[in-house]
Design an enzyme around this catalytic site. Structure first.
Site, PDB file in Angstrom:
ATOM      1  N   CYS A 422      16.821 -56.436  -4.950  1.00  0.00           N
ATOM      2  CA  CYS A 422      18.247 -56.094  -4.979  1.00  0.00           C
ATOM      3  C   CYS A 422      19.124 -57.275  -5.378  1.00  0.00           C
ATOM      4  CB  CYS A 422      18.686 -55.542  -3.632  1.00  0.00           C
ATOM      5  SG  CYS A 422      18.469 -56.673  -2.243  1.00  0.00           S
ATOM      6  N   HIS A 466      20.149 -56.009   2.295  1.00  0.00           N
ATOM      7  CA  HIS A 466      20.420 -55.519   0.941  1.00  0.00           C
ATOM      8  C   HIS A 466      21.580 -56.309   0.338  1.00  0.00           C
ATOM      9  CE1 HIS A 466      19.962 -52.645  -2.257  1.00  0.00           C
ATOM     10  NE2 HIS A 466      21.199 -52.172  -2.156  1.00  0.00           N
ATOM     11  N   ASP A 482      26.124 -50.256  -6.872  1.00  0.00           N
ATOM     12  CA  ASP A 482      24.814 -50.763  -6.457  1.00  0.00           C
ATOM     13  C   ASP A 482      23.800 -50.502  -7.572  1.00  0.00           C
ATOM     14  OD1 ASP A 482      22.550 -51.629  -5.242  1.00  0.00           O
ATOM     15  OD2 ASP A 482      22.639 -50.259  -3.537  1.00  0.00           O
TER      16      ASP A 482
END
Length: 683
Positions: A422, A466, A482
């Site tokens: 991520c 995250h 995202d």
């Protein structure tokens, strides 16, 4: 009962001291230095030798040398281990050294008192339900030592039983004070016990967050308070727990801007004035309670634009929640989030400049790609959507073990490796967006949560850490984008567990974690049952704030007033006092008759109903002979048992016995009493 400070310590007390010494010091092993552990071990082994009669008491020179060495060592390492740890080690060493040099009862009482202090210090750092039960058992042992000082002739089980009874009798009063007494803030600030634990940092590089996927440590729990009474929260793809905002990038590491760090440092003296939206029908809101695990950091967790009414929590300008003191123990705070609220509809010049900055001579290929996006898509909204789609149009992969990168990190990721975590995707999107002229920043926190349907709450673990981006768009403020959702949509829709299995590096550092039970339904059910119990403990004991106190009192009293609370306390005190008085025997009509006499008289009354009454003044041995003559032929076993019972009764009442003989005769008498009651009842 009098104090004889110069009396010799009994073996019964020495035995309980050995047990209690280990029980009190063992939970503090994480705070103790190696030097402290070594001295404690020396003292314990020496005391075992004294108890077994193998060695004599140590010379004062040895004890003094150990004390001086310990003090010098603590002075040298105190700056490294922290002030509170140094004080804890000092108390541990004082406890151990006093333990080895004790000779009289006055020394035992000092050790017991220090033991209570150490139990209290342990509770500062270990507050789970299991830890509390464990320390309660340690308190029972420590109290047993004190009881053995006054009842040195009693057997070991009697000391422990009496200690447990005292502790249990004190619990109602403790519960009453816990519920009724006002929730006061701390009178002083306790220094940090430890350094930062596993969790997010205020600096993020490519590999930092992926390391957290190896940890199964609990980060926090969340319980939602919905208007309809349900406990189910938003969908998994909406559970973005904002923790830190990163705006500075030097080509390798993302960091918080110094200006926000300065605001954090001044927050205790000058609280930020970010105001919650006005209550109206256009502002949807989400109410929930967060129970944060100890991290020894100050950042907290919230959804979207979050506000808390907790006095120890402030709302920062970058829409984060921040604690005024390090979270060094479980912390419960209530939060209200406004998911539809616009964050920074207008952006000031400095903030805009900060979120457009890029390091010089960094990632030229990505810079060129961003400029190309700006040329092809003049509208910022269309441009950022095109950047998001870029990750799906190219062959990119989501992995916990990405290939290494060189000096131009983002270039290597985007154009060479095409595989990452991520943090890789968020960094790339921020860089491209800034290069194209769109203010963008990185946000780190946690995504998702494991729902426990048994107790109605969510658990968020470290492996759910995250990173994502926030893009500022004219008229819309900061919007969440995202890119991970484009590469691994199941990671966001269904949670981290749906994406990775035990064959990957996921939970690699936690091979014995109970989270591995998820693949076995019945074991997972058991795991969630235990987790539910611990959650209720956190909510109703550790999180018992003034609001919950008022809720409980409202259920008990209706309209809460100082008069009703005073009456409740007075009534409860009376009830507790009456119960203690009853168990102390103050209401007994035959206080002068001890249990031994009472049991003997019960058997005599049963025999009288059989026609063999004991004559006034008749000796127990003579009465036993009369019973034997009357029942010897009919029920010889009853006659034999009563003769043995009478002998044990006479021995306990009139003969000088040692402690072991008393215990043996009491056990024999009890066995005969139970057997005779049953046989006389049948016959």
């Amino acid at each position: 009962m009098t104090d004889n400070f110069d009396a010799i310590i009994s073996r019964n007390t020495l035995f309980w001291l050995l047990v209690t010494n280990v029980a009190i010091l063992s939970p503090l092993y994480q705070q103790a230095t190696l030097w402290s552990i070594g001295i404690c071990a020396i003292c314990f082994v020496w005391r075992v030798g004294i108890f077994l009669g193998k060695v004599a008491a140590p010379p004062k020179l040895l004890v003094t040398s150990l004390a001086i060495g310990a003090a010098i060592t603590l002075a040298l390492v105190s700056s490294e281990i922290g002030l509170l740890n140094a004080l804890v080690n000092l108390l541990i060493l004082g406890y151990a050294l006093k333990y080895i040099e004790m000779r009289q009862l006055r020394d035992v009482k000092a050790i017991v008192l220090v033991g209570y202090f150490l139990i209290g210090l342990t509770l500062l750092d270990q507050q789970s339900m299991l830890d509390t039960l464990h320390l309660l058992a340690v308190a029972v042992l420590n109290t047993g030592v004190l009881i053995s000082v006054y009842q040195d002739k009693s057997n070991k089980a009697a000391n422990l039983s009496f200690s447990l009874k005292i502790i249990l009798q004190s619990l109602p009063l403790a519960i009453l004070l816990f519920v009724v007494f006002p929730r006061l803030g701390p009178l002083w600030l306790v220094p940090n016990m430890k350094t930062a634990k596993t969790g997010l940092s205020d600096e993020v590089s490519f590999g930092d967050i992926s390391k957290l996927t190896r940890s199964a440590e609990l980060a926090f729990r969340v319980g939602f308070d919905n208007p309809d009474g349900s406990s189910l929260g938003p969908a998994n793809q909406d559970l973005y727990w904002r923790t830190l905002v990163m705006e500075n990038y030097d080509g390798k590491t993302w960091r918080q801007d110094p200006s926000i760090k300065q605001i954090q440092q001044q927050a205790y003296f000058k609280k930020p004035d970010r105001q919650a939206p006005a209550a109206n029908s256009n502002n949807s809101k989400i109410d929930y309670v967060v129970i944060s695990e100890p991290s020894n950091q100050k950042w907290l967790y919230g959804l979207d634009e979050a506000f808390s009414n907790n006095d120890q929590v402030v709302e920062l300008a970058d829409y984060r929640l921040y604690s005024l003191r390090p979270v060094d123990q479980r912390m419960s705070y209530r939060v209200t989030s406004y998911p539809d609220q616009v964050m920074d509809k207008k952006l000031d010049r400095n903030t805009k400049r900060l979120n457009l900055e890029l390091p010089p001579n960094s990632n030229p290929k990505t810079l060129e790609l961003g400029l190309q996006f700006a040329k092809d898509y003049p509208d910022p909204q269309t441009r950022i959507n095109a950047m998001m789609n870029y990750f799906t149009e190219q062959a990119y992969y989501y992995t916990l073990s990405p290939p290494s990168v060189g000096e131009q990190q983002i270039d290597d990721f985007l154009f060479e490796n095409r595989a990452g975590f991520c943090a890789h995707y968020a960094s790339a999107l921020v860089f491209m967006a800034r290069a194209s002229g769109i203010p963008t920043r990185m946000v780190t926190g946690y995504q998702g949560g494991e729902y426990n349907a048994k107790a109605g709450y969510y658990s968020v673990y470290q492996y759910m850490a995250h990173a994502w981006t926030e893009v500022w768009l004219e008229g819309q403020g900061w919007q969440r984008f995202d890119p991970t959702a484009m590469i691994a949509p199941q990671r966001i829709l269904d949670g981290f567990d749906a994406t990775f299995d035990s064959q990957s590096s996921y939970l690699q550092d936690s091979p014995f974690s109970t989270l591995h039970m998820k693949q076995y339904p019945w074991l997972n059910e058991l795991r969630q049952q235990f987790a539910s119990i611990d959650y209720y403990w956190s909510v109703w004991v550790l999180g018992f704030d003034e609001q919950r106190k008022q809720q409980v009192l409202a259920k008990l009293l209706g309209d809460v007033s100082s008069t009703k609370i005073a009456l409740l306390m007075m009534f409860s005190f009376i009830i507790i006092a009456l119960i203690i008085a009853y168990y102390a025997g103050l209401f007994s009509t035959d206080r002068q008759q001890d249990p031994l006499n009472k049991r003997y008289q019960i058997i005599c009354q049963r025999l009288a109903k059989k026609g063999i009454a004991r004559q006034q003044g008749q000796a127990p041995s003579d009465y036993a002979a009369a019973v034997s003559a009357h029942l010897g032929a009919l029920t010889p076993q009853v006659a034999a048992d009563f003769t043995a019972l009478s002998s044990a009764y006479v021995a306990l009442k009139y003969q000088p016995l040692t402690a072991s003989q008393i215990q043996q005769q009491q056990q024999h008498f009890s066995q005969l009493y139970r057997r005779l009651r049953l046989r006389l009842f049948r016959n």
